[in-house]
Design an enzyme around this catalytic site. Structure first.
Site, PDB file in Angstrom:
ATOM      1  N   HIS A   1       0.828  -1.192   0.000  1.00 40.83           N
ATOM      2  CA  HIS A   1       0.000   0.000   0.000  1.00 40.83           C
ATOM      3  C   HIS A   1       0.871   1.254   0.000  1.00 40.83           C
ATOM      4  CE1 HIS A   1      -3.373  -2.468   2.050  1.00 40.83           C
ATOM      5  NE2 HIS A   1      -3.712  -2.246   0.798  1.00 40.83           N
TER       6      HIS A   1
ATOM      7  N   CYS B   1      -3.003   0.178  10.068  1.00 40.29           N
ATOM      8  CA  CYS B   1      -3.954  -0.776   9.504  1.00 40.29           C
ATOM      9  C   CYS B   1      -4.992  -1.246  10.514  1.00 40.29           C
ATOM     10  CB  CYS B   1      -3.223  -2.003   8.975  1.00 40.29           C
ATOM     11  SG  CYS B   1      -2.094  -1.635   7.641  1.00 40.29           S
TER      12      CYS B   1
END
Lengths: 282, 1031
Positions: A170, A271
């Site tokens: 990401h 996250c």
């Protein structure tokens, strides 16, 4: 009266989710590694504890779902900014259903829910970097242009710029916000490249804090009443060099948080929570 | 449009000036007297050129005129009459406006020419009869005016001028209308200050309807020939608005698009439709509205933004809609009254958002309650504080396609150019990164300064829907850049030979100027009535489109329109040269032109002669326009003189540099005439702050002119000599076209940027941290430099080879520009490192054989001259690199040919999708002068014929470092063989360098070394580093 774009880092609530046993074996990962489930769970508990006890956030803890091995990484399921929550459409097929519980939780928090229904769109929250003034969306394996467009539609006030993510899972696998106008960035070439792009695309100026380890560049910044700047970052055990860099941030309340196990399945600090400012209702 | 008149040429020129300058009459008379013949030739400049060019006289004749224009401007402006009302309003700013009018003049030229031609001609004829001398004429006119009825004379230049112009025009019109030809003198048109005109004549008045921001209509009568400015001032007066520079009037063109009314042009010629309907709008959205001086200005801005928001043009979220709406309520209705029965009623009659619903209205009311106690002014301020943060605030969007044909939007704003795909920002080009903005047909190009890691400049092209929209976008860019980035508007383009196409420049005050002006506003806050948001309730028509395009006029995208040509004709003779010089444009134009090859050749030949004579001419004393003529016609001497036309203001980083490129063409066999060319074009850009200009110094936070004066005396002179020998087979068409259409135009933002300070900080900001390292390095080098043998680094590089291809569209301009850039960047880097103090001399011969790669230097900006000396590098590699990268140069359908010696064009846009270099060479405040002597346009090398770097040497003497790089390019294309040698000489030194001398020497050497070739172009680029200020 908070005006537009005021109060970056102000949070009152956090949404987290438990770690399913299936994480150890079935969670997606970019490199082969064995996860110590128990240790991972302990880590996660510590993480949640920091949010709840140490920082005093209202923590909404969703139950783990064994059929969703990656469900602990709630960040990917929703992007919350102000009082609007965009429920994403995760790039990994196996994770799509993670959004259901998230949507329910955010609804309960009275956020304006925007859903990403377009079947051509994918977006992981981990690719979304909100700087307080604008969004950067990493175009990665998990996030595509259409997903970014929908995000731009959901948050019309802000510029949304796309950044190619060439390496790493990401965008936030190698960067995150370390404060208002402060981007923490890994020192790898792809990370630095991405930073340059972000700088070029932006009308605003950002300071950068470069840390030796890309993964260490993922940290959680908050600005909390009575606590000021708060930064959850990697531990010295994990990334000793990077930890030293964080320790130079004198104005921040620094909270090292262990993330040894979750990182094996590409989980970083950001996250594991969705942070919300319920007083964002202007 | 009718352009048929026989006397058009004259007219055109006259018209040009008429727009803003009194001088026209001068010219007119001149021309009339000079050549009666010229009249016949009118439409086709080319033809003219040919004919006239044959003897060389023709051209020369023009030159003086051109020069004169400027002169006359200066003279006349002071004497004009200023309308009383305007005085009041503009008192503060007059001085500043000085430059503006000149600028406008150019812009207007085109249209005006067309329109006014006939009338003017008549006038002039009349005048000419009475007055033999050109100089006297202007005076005459003025007299007439005076006698006519306006006794007040003010010295205030700008307004006075403008008014004066208007008057003149009106006068003219009056004459025409009333008397036809005869009247020449004052009889018909008497008119006084526009605001309180007393017209005795038959001048027609027209009723203008202006929709104001509050939705109300303002009606006023305007003389039919009035300029946009007149109406705009009337509106501002009506609104009691002093900070008016952020605003403008729009009208709908024949394509239903909104266009900005050009203040310097006649209204009638812009609207075309006889639909005298306008709207008052914000043209430049101030990035920080809190810096506005007056509440009334903020109020008007609020009105505009409310409309923008309500119409969806300024997108924002639900919450923001609600918040902004609540401030609107507070401003318009005051505190929330719980007792009021009506809230939801009245609120739903107002439009706050495109998709307003009950929920939003409730939210608005809820928020409104929280604003209790807030004054309307405070509410407006809060509104603006929030609105300004919206990402699309002040962004003017234009539809376009990228190089791959993908639909995108280009957004022009205060900071630069933004590229959107759908809603996503996919690229951004800050103004400081943009070196040149141009358009051609329906293509729009920006040339990008290379990033830290990039060696070469790149050009990014976009495709617009049509020519009109390309031009419109270009204009918007020019205006926005000028407004937000410059200290003062760029001076008139008259001086710029090098530019083709539209001379349009921003004519108003810049933000810096307007801020200064408003800081001087000294009046009690005007009371104004808030109108309960009449407007908010009605949704607006589309966003105001910024463009001053003349709607009807340019339809043919490629085709050459008669008008266009006319324009070119009308443009000063210098223009012609310019056209010739830049092959790229000319080529394109050629395609469109009907000229026969013969014509072209002839024309070219004549030009070459001129050029030659010019080149041979001795360096006359101070650069006076008139001397041009002399040189051209009777040049005995040997040296080239550099003229100072202050065309440009200071580029941020670029020190004063003079590039001189001389290219010669040899011709093999057939085309003898053509090849005898020598350079005629001289352009010197002096960036130095002119005293005459309004220096916005004090107020502008960014760039105080004062600093410029403190500039260090580091002067670098770069001399580029291009020697090109060309063996041309048969066709040289490309060279000759002189089209000067509005199909294309260029604008060099950076070059003209006088706001160096501002820019510099910006860039630094962007890469601050990264640059720190660099700076460190530089610092180190600084230390080391002194150690090195050469205190004065002078670099003489003769790098670039350029391949010429006749057919190619590439223009030398590009090359030059790029070269300059390269060198500039080099210089940037070097500057920091250099601290020598001797007088630099250009002595390539003496040069030890160090080899320096300019490119490399440019890249890093770190290369210390000293280093170069010590470690000569071989250049071969560099050129190779170039060659390799060239192929990339593909933008849109029509690849802008960018020609570079050392520069490679790449499609950055595509590249940037994945990779964008942010860093830039550290910027140094500098002054730049560029002088270009051009002879042949022959090179079209843009297309990427890799050049071969033949030699490079660096010579270091005590006081300076000289680096010479030579590129030789041979091109075989369709029976055509060209050899082009380009030398670049970079001289770096601490003190003033006599670039004239350097140039002379360089040319001399070039000729000596290549006796069989001719010097085609000389570009002198002089950079002076300004004292560094702490930013």
């Amino acid at each position: 009266m908070a005006g537009l774009m005021a109060g970056f880092g102000h949070y009152t609530h956090a949404v987290v989710r438990g770690i399913p046993a299936s994480l150890a074996k079935e969670a997606l990962r970019s490199s082969q590694s064995d996860v110590d489930l128990a240790k991972a769970q302990r880590e996660h508990e510590g993480y949640v504890e920091v949010l709840r006890t140490r920082l005093g956030l209202e923590v909404v803890e969703l139950p783990a779902d064994e059929s969703l091995p990656d469900c602990v990484f709630v960040e990917d399921a929703a992007v919350v900014c102000g009082d609007t929550a965009l429920i994403t459409r995760p790039g990994a097929e196996s994770r799509r259903r993670e959004t259901e519980a998230m949507k329910g939780a955010l609804k309960d928090l009275n956020l304006n829910i925007v859903e990403m229904t377009d079947e051509n769109a994918t977006l992981d929250g981990g690719d979304v970097l909100f700087t307080g003034r604008e969004f950067f969306v990493g175009l990665s394996k998990r996030t595509n242009q259409r997903g970014a467009e929908i995000l731009a539609d959901a948050f019309k006030d802000y510029a949304v710029s796309t950044v190619p993510v060439l390496e790493g899972l990401h965008l936030k696998s190698f960067c995150s916000m370390g404060g208002p106008g402060l981007i923490v960035i890994g020192s790898s070439e792809p990370a630095q490249k991405a930073l340059k792009i972000m700088q070029q695309m932006s009308d605003h100026r950002y300071d950068k804090l470069t840390v030796p380890d890309d993964l260490a560049a993922n940290c959680v910044y908050m600005n909390l009443p009575n606590k000021g700047h708060v930064l959850l970052h990697c531990t010295a055990d994990e990334f000793p060099e990077s930890a030293k860099v964080f320790e130079k941030l004198k104005d921040h309340m620094l909270i090292p948080v262990s993330n040894m196990e979750k990182v094996k399945v590409d989980g970083a600090l950001t996250c594991c929570s969705v942070l919300i400012n319920k007083k964002a209702n202007i | 449009m009718t352009t048929e008149a026989g006397s058009e040429t004259e007219v055109k020129e006259k018209a040009e000036e008429s727009a803003a300058q009194p001088d026209q009459s001068e010219k007119a008379t001149e021309e009339t007297q000079e050549a009666a013949n010229a009249e016949v030739e009118e439409k086709e400049k080319e033809k003219e050129k040919e004919k006239e060019g044959k003897d060389g006289k023709g051209i020369s004749r023009y030159l003086p005129t051109w020069l004169k224009k400027q002169k006359s401007q200066g003279q006349t402006s002071p004497t004009k009459e200023v309308p009383p009302t305007e005085e009041a309003a503009s008192t503060v700013t007059r001085e500043e406006e000085g430059p503006a009018p000149a600028v406008n003049g150019h812009a207007e030229e085109v249209e005006e020419k067309e329109a006014v031609k006939s009338e003017q001609v008549k006038e002039k004829e009349a005048e000419s009869h009475s007055n033999a001398s050109a100089d006297t004429e202007p005076a005459k006119e003025e007299k007439v005016e005076e006698s006519a009825g306006s006794p007040e004379e003010t010295k205030e230049a700008t307004e006075g001028e403008e008014e004066g112009k208007e008057k003149k025009e009106q006068q003219q019109e009056g004459e025409v209308q009333g008397e036809g030809e005869g009247g020449g003198d004052s009889q018909t048109s008497i008119f006084q200050s526009p605001l309180r005109l007393v017209r005795k004549t038959k001048m027609k008045l027209v009723v203008c309807h202006v929709t104001l921001l509050d939705g109300s209509d303002f009606t006023c009568e305007v003389e039919k020939r009035a300029k946009g400015q007149y109406l705009f001032f009337k509106v501002c007066e009506h609104l009691n608005l002093l900070e008016k520079d952020y605003f403008g009037l729009t009208y709908q063109d024949s394509h239903e698009e909104k266009c900005w009314l050009d203040p310097t042009k006649e209204i009638k010629r812009q609207i075309r439709s006889n639909n005298w309907q306008f709207a008052f709008n914000v043209k430049f959205y101030p990035p920080d509205p809190s810096l506005l001086t007056e509440d009334i200005t903020r109020y008007l801005l609020c009105l505009q933004l409310r409309e923008d928001v309500a119409s969806g043009r300024l997108p924002c979220s639900f919450v923001t809609h609600a918040l902004l709406g609540s401030y609107t309520l507070q401003a318009e209705f005051g505190d929330y009254e719980p007792d009021q029965p009506r809230p939801l009623d009245y609120i739903s009659q107002l439009t706050f958002a495109p998709n307003q619903n009950k929920e939003m209205e409730e939210k608005i009311l809820e928020l409104h309650k929280s604003h209790r106690g807030m004054t309307p002014a405070q509410a407006d301020a809060q509104f603006l504080e929030n609105a300004k943060k919206l990402s699309m605030y002040g962004v003017d969007l234009h539809h376009a396609k990228d190089s791959e044909g993908v639909d995108i939007m280009l957004g022009v704003c205060a900071n630069g150019l933004l590229v959107y795909k759908d809603r996503l920002r996919i690229n951004r080009f800050a103004w400081p990164k943009i070196l040149k903005i141009s358009y051609k047909r329906n293509n729009f190009y920006i040339k990008i300064r290379p990033g830290e890691t990039e060696q070469f400049e790149s050009t990014v092209g976009f495709k617009l829907q049509n020519h009109r929209s390309a031009k419109k976008l270009w204009k918007v860019c020019v205006e926005n850049h000028s407004f937000f980035r410059l200290n003062a508007p760029e001076p008139p383009t008259k001086a710029r030979f090098l530019t083709l196409g539209s001379k349009f420049r921003y004519s108003g005050r810049t933000q810096a100027q307007t801020r200064l002006a408003s800081s001087l506003i000294d009046r009690p806050a005007p009371s104004f009535e808030r109108t309960s948001s009449k407007r908010i309730s009605r949704s607006l028509d589309g966003a105001p489109v910024i463009s001053i395009t003349e709607a009807g006029r340019d339809t043919a995208e490629n085709g050459r329109e008669p008008r266009l040509e006319l324009h070119s004709d009308s443009k000063s003779p210098m223009r012609v040269h310019g056209d010739n010089i830049y092959v790229r444009h000319s080529n394109l134009m050629l395609e469109d032109h009907d000229k026969t090859q013969d014509e072209v050749l002839k024309h070219q030949a004549s030009i070459s002669q001129l050029k030659r004579s010019f080149m041979e001419a001795p360096p006359p004393s101070p650069p006076q326009p008139n001397q041009w003529e002399k040189r051209l016609t009777s040049s005995p001497a040997t040296t080239i003189r550099i003229q100072q036309q202050q065309v440009v203001s200071v580029p941020q980083t670029e020190a004063a540099a003079a590039d001189s490129a001389i290219s010669d063409t040899k011709e093999p066999a057939k085309t003898a005439e053509v090849e005898i060319e020598e350079t005629v074009v001289v352009q010197e850009v002096s960036k130095a702050t002119k005293p005459g200009l309004v220096t916005v110094t004090s107020s502008s936070p960014t760039g105080p002119p004062a600093e410029q004066e403190t500039r260090e005396q580091e002067v670098k002179v770069e001399v580029e000599v291009v020697v090109a020998g060309e063996a041309k087979a048969v066709k040289q068409e490309s060279v000759s076209s002189e089209s000067e259409s509005e199909e294309e135009a260029e604008y060099h933002p950076n070059v003209s940027v006088s706001f160096s300070h501002t820019q510099i900080p910006e860039e630094k900001e962007e890469d601050e941290e990264q640059e720190k390292k660099e700076e460190d390095k530089i610092a180190e080098q600084d230390v080391s430099a002194p150690d090195a043998a050469a205190p004065l680094p002078a670099e003489i590089t003769q790098p670039a080879e350029e391949t010429k291809q006749e057919v190619e569209e590439s223009s030398k301009e590009d090359t030059e520009a790029e070269k300059n850039k390269n060198t500039e960047q080099e210089k940037e880097g070097e500057r920091e490192t250099e601290e020598s103090t001797d007088d630099p001399m250009i002595t390539p011969d003496e040069a030890p054989n160090g080899l320096a790669l300019p490119e490399e230097e440019a890249e890093t900006g770190l290369v210390a001259p000293a280093e170069e000396d010590e470690e000569p590098k071989m250049n071969g590699e560099a050129s190779l690199v170039e060659a390799e990268s060239r192929p990339q140069v593909i933008c849109c359908s029509e690849p802008p040919v960018v020609k570079t010696e050392m520069v490679t064009i790449s499609d950055t846009f595509a590249a940037q999708k994945t990779e964008i270099a942010t860093k830039e060479v550290p910027i140094v405040h500098t002054e730049t002068k560029t002088i270009t002597y051009e002879a042949a346009q022959l090179d079209g090398n843009g297309d990427g014929e890799p050049g071969v770097l033949m030699t490079a040497q660096t010579i270091t003497s005590e006081s300076l470092c000289t680096t010479t790089t030579t590129h030789i390019t041979k091109t075989l294309k369709g029976g055509l063989s060209e050899t082009r040698i380009e030398k670049r000489i970079v001289i770096t030194g601490d003190c003033d360098i006599d670039h004239d001398q350097a140039l002379a020497q360089a040319i001399k050497e070039a000729k000596e070394q290549h006796p069989d070739m001719s010097v085609t172009r000389v570009v002198v680029h002089k950079e002076t580093e300004l004292a560094e200020e702490e930013d």
